[in-house]
Design a protein around this motif. Structure first.
Motif, PDB file in Angstrom:
ATOM      1  N   SER A   1     175.011  37.029  44.334  1.00  0.00           N
ATOM      2  CA  SER A   1     175.587  37.403  43.038  1.00  0.00           C
ATOM      3  C   SER A   1     174.494  37.627  42.011  1.00  0.00           C
ATOM      4  CB  SER A   1     176.521  36.312  42.513  1.00  0.00           C
ATOM      5  OG  SER A   1     177.633  36.149  43.321  1.00  0.00           O
ATOM      6  N   GLU A   2     173.567  36.670  41.952  1.00  0.00           N
ATOM      7  CA  GLU A   2     172.476  36.766  40.982  1.00  0.00           C
ATOM      8  C   GLU A   2     171.677  38.049  41.191  1.00  0.00           C
ATOM      9  OE1 GLU A   2     168.337  34.465  39.760  1.00  0.00           O
ATOM     10  OE2 GLU A   2     169.634  33.586  41.286  1.00  0.00           O
TER      11      GLU A   2
ATOM     12  N   ILE B   1     172.379  43.747  49.886  1.00  0.00           N
ATOM     13  CA  ILE B   1     173.238  43.638  48.702  1.00  0.00           C
ATOM     14  C   ILE B   1     173.512  45.018  48.109  1.00  0.00           C
ATOM     15  CG2 ILE B   1     173.339  42.760  46.329  1.00  0.00           C
ATOM     16  CD1 ILE B   1     171.614  40.357  47.395  1.00  0.00           C
ATOM     17  N   LEU B   2     172.462  45.826  47.968  1.00  0.00           N
ATOM     18  CA  LEU B   2     172.629  47.156  47.393  1.00  0.00           C
ATOM     19  C   LEU B   2     173.504  48.044  48.272  1.00  0.00           C
ATOM     20  CD1 LEU B   2     169.044  47.870  45.994  1.00  0.00           C
ATOM     21  CD2 LEU B   2     171.036  46.958  44.788  1.00  0.00           C
ATOM     22  N   GLN B   3     173.415  47.873  49.586  1.00  0.00           N
ATOM     23  CA  GLN B   3     174.281  48.632  50.487  1.00  0.00           C
ATOM     24  C   GLN B   3     175.742  48.253  50.269  1.00  0.00           C
ATOM     25  OE1 GLN B   3     172.499  47.731  54.266  1.00  0.00           O
ATOM     26  NE2 GLN B   3     170.790  49.140  53.938  1.00  0.00           N
TER      27      GLN B   3
ATOM     28  N   LYS C   1     182.099  40.283  43.438  1.00  0.00           N
ATOM     29  CA  LYS C   1     182.976  40.368  44.613  1.00  0.00           C
ATOM     30  C   LYS C   1     182.321  41.193  45.723  1.00  0.00           C
ATOM     31  CE  LYS C   1     187.705  41.353  45.934  1.00  0.00           C
ATOM     32  NZ  LYS C   1     189.050  41.710  45.486  1.00  0.00           N
ATOM     33  N   SER C   2     181.650  42.266  45.358  1.00  0.00           N
ATOM     34  CA  SER C   2     180.979  43.104  46.345  1.00  0.00           C
ATOM     35  C   SER C   2     179.828  42.353  47.001  1.00  0.00           C
ATOM     36  CB  SER C   2     180.463  44.381  45.676  1.00  0.00           C
ATOM     37  OG  SER C   2     179.795  45.188  46.598  1.00  0.00           O
ATOM     38  N   ALA C   3     179.046  41.649  46.202  1.00  0.00           N
ATOM     39  CA  ALA C   3     177.887  40.930  46.734  1.00  0.00           C
ATOM     40  C   ALA C   3     178.299  39.740  47.595  1.00  0.00           C
ATOM     41  CB  ALA C   3     177.002  40.448  45.586  1.00  0.00           C
ATOM     42  N   GLU C   4     179.329  39.038  47.171  1.00  0.00           N
ATOM     43  CA  GLU C   4     179.765  37.833  47.883  1.00  0.00           C
ATOM     44  C   GLU C   4     180.737  38.144  49.024  1.00  0.00           C
ATOM     45  OE1 GLU C   4     178.539  34.914  47.478  1.00  0.00           O
ATOM     46  OE2 GLU C   4     177.519  35.139  45.553  1.00  0.00           O
TER      47      GLU C   4
END
Length: 141
Positions: free
Chosen positions: A7-8, A43-45, A79-82
């Motif tokens: 998230s960070e 994460i970026l993907q 939400k996307s990252a986690e």
């Protein structure tokens, strides 16, 4: 709290990209933010797959925001990252989320669920455009 480094890093990278006019490759972003390139790439993907970022291949490729920063809520980034809704406590989202299966009779579940609702409502009011904004920090202090 179940917000993780994912998230960070997603938030930091999104803020970084918000202020750029050209796509930036993952190496540039990772170096600038001093974070692991391979972890950031994953994460970026995720952010690109969920329509938060655009990903462009090639010599001048990289990542950039897919829409205006005012349209991107930080809850969608988290939400996307986690890969799940942002939750304060493992069991706070829903009665069925209780890891022990006792939410109906749990003395603290209702407290956690109420706190989760407050956190969700707060986070839902913040867009990417608000992050790093001194005025927003002062209003929410």
């Amino acid at each position: 709290m179940l917000f993780t480094r994912a998230s960070e890093y997603a938030l930091l990278a999104s803020i970084y990209l918000r202020d750029k006019t050209e796509p930036k490759d993952v190496g540039q972003i990772a170096e600038e933010l001093d974070i692991s390139k391979s972890f950031l790439a994953k994460i970026l993907q995720c952010l690109a797959r969920d329509g938060i970022l655009n990903s462009t291949k090639g010599a001048n490729g990289g990542f950039c925001l897919a829409k205006d920063a005012n349209e991107i809520k930080i809850t969608s980034i988290i939400k996307s990252a986690e890969k799940h809704d942002a939750s304060v406590f493992l069991c706070s989202g829903d009665l069925k989320d209780c890891p022990r299966g006792i939410a109906q009779s749990c003395d603290v579940w209702h407290l956690f669920a109420s706190l989760q609702a407050v956190v969700d409502n707060f986070l839902d009011t913040i867009t990417l455009a608000n992050l790093g904004n001194k005025e927003n920090k002062e209003n929410n202090a």
